[in-house]
Design an enzyme around this catalytic site. Structure first.
Site, PDB file in Angstrom:
ATOM      1  N   CYS A  97      14.734   3.509   8.204  1.00  0.00           N
ATOM      2  CA  CYS A  97      16.143   3.401   7.837  1.00  0.00           C
ATOM      3  C   CYS A  97      16.444   4.390   6.719  1.00  0.00           C
ATOM      4  O   CYS A  97      15.697   4.478   5.742  1.00  0.00           O
ATOM      5  CB  CYS A  97      16.437   1.975   7.377  1.00  0.00           C
ATOM      6  SG  CYS A  97      18.109   1.728   6.743  1.00  0.00           S
ATOM      7  N   CYS A 100      17.313   2.280   3.156  1.00  0.00           N
ATOM      8  CA  CYS A 100      16.315   1.529   2.386  1.00  0.00           C
ATOM      9  C   CYS A 100      14.884   1.977   2.659  1.00  0.00           C
ATOM     10  O   CYS A 100      13.957   1.460   2.053  1.00  0.00           O
ATOM     11  CB  CYS A 100      16.450   0.039   2.666  1.00  0.00           C
ATOM     12  SG  CYS A 100      15.977  -0.433   4.345  1.00  0.00           S
ATOM     13  N   CYS A 120      11.121   3.511  19.819  1.00  0.00           N
ATOM     14  CA  CYS A 120      10.371   2.287  20.050  1.00  0.00           C
ATOM     15  C   CYS A 120      10.390   1.508  18.731  1.00  0.00           C
ATOM     16  O   CYS A 120       9.704   1.878  17.776  1.00  0.00           O
ATOM     17  CB  CYS A 120       8.950   2.663  20.478  1.00  0.00           C
ATOM     18  SG  CYS A 120       7.944   1.289  20.990  1.00  0.00           S
TER      19      CYS A 120
END
Length: 131
Positions: A97, A100, A120
């Site tokens: 991400c 974060c 995946c």
């Protein structure tokens, strides 16, 4: 500008379940075919379990047969980051991400058109928002 989420490991442990923490903060992997989103095909958006950033749209999800939720593209390239993962005696492209830096999974070049990519992703790294 991308907002950054900075928490201590103690704060992450307090927020996440042990499995969520292991996968997202320690770069773990859930067992294949064990995640709640592997065979989940409702309309909506998949968000980061750590910070809530919207990552993948259900329109881009498909059944790869791998045992993990698979997407052929993220909502936008700015939502994710990539880095080299040299664990398990191989080199893979790790997906995390962008807000974060939570570990999400890996991306491979064996996905369907139009991108040829297979993101995946661990179910435990995601939360789903229907609609």
């Amino acid at each position: 500008m991308t907002r950054r989420v900075n928490k201590t490991q103690q704060e992450w442990r307090a927020q996440l379940t042990p499995e969520q923490y292991h996968v997202t903060r320690e770069h773990g992997t859930e067992r294949a075919f064990s995640g709640e989103y592997d065979k989940h095909f409702e309309a909506g958006v998949y968000q980061c379990i750590c910070c809530g950033q919207e990552l993948f749209h259900s329109d881009h999800k498909y059944d790869s047969g791998s045992g993990w939720p698979s997407f052929y593209q993220p909502i936008s390239k700015e939502k994710i980051g990539l880095s080299k993962d040299r664990s398990w005696l191989m080199v893979r492209n790790e997906v995390h991400c962008s807000h974060c830096e939570g570990h999400l999974g890996h991306v491979f070049k064996d996905g369907p058109e139009p991108t040829g990519q297979r993101y995946c992703i661990n179910s435990v790294a995601l939360k789903f928002k229907g609609g």
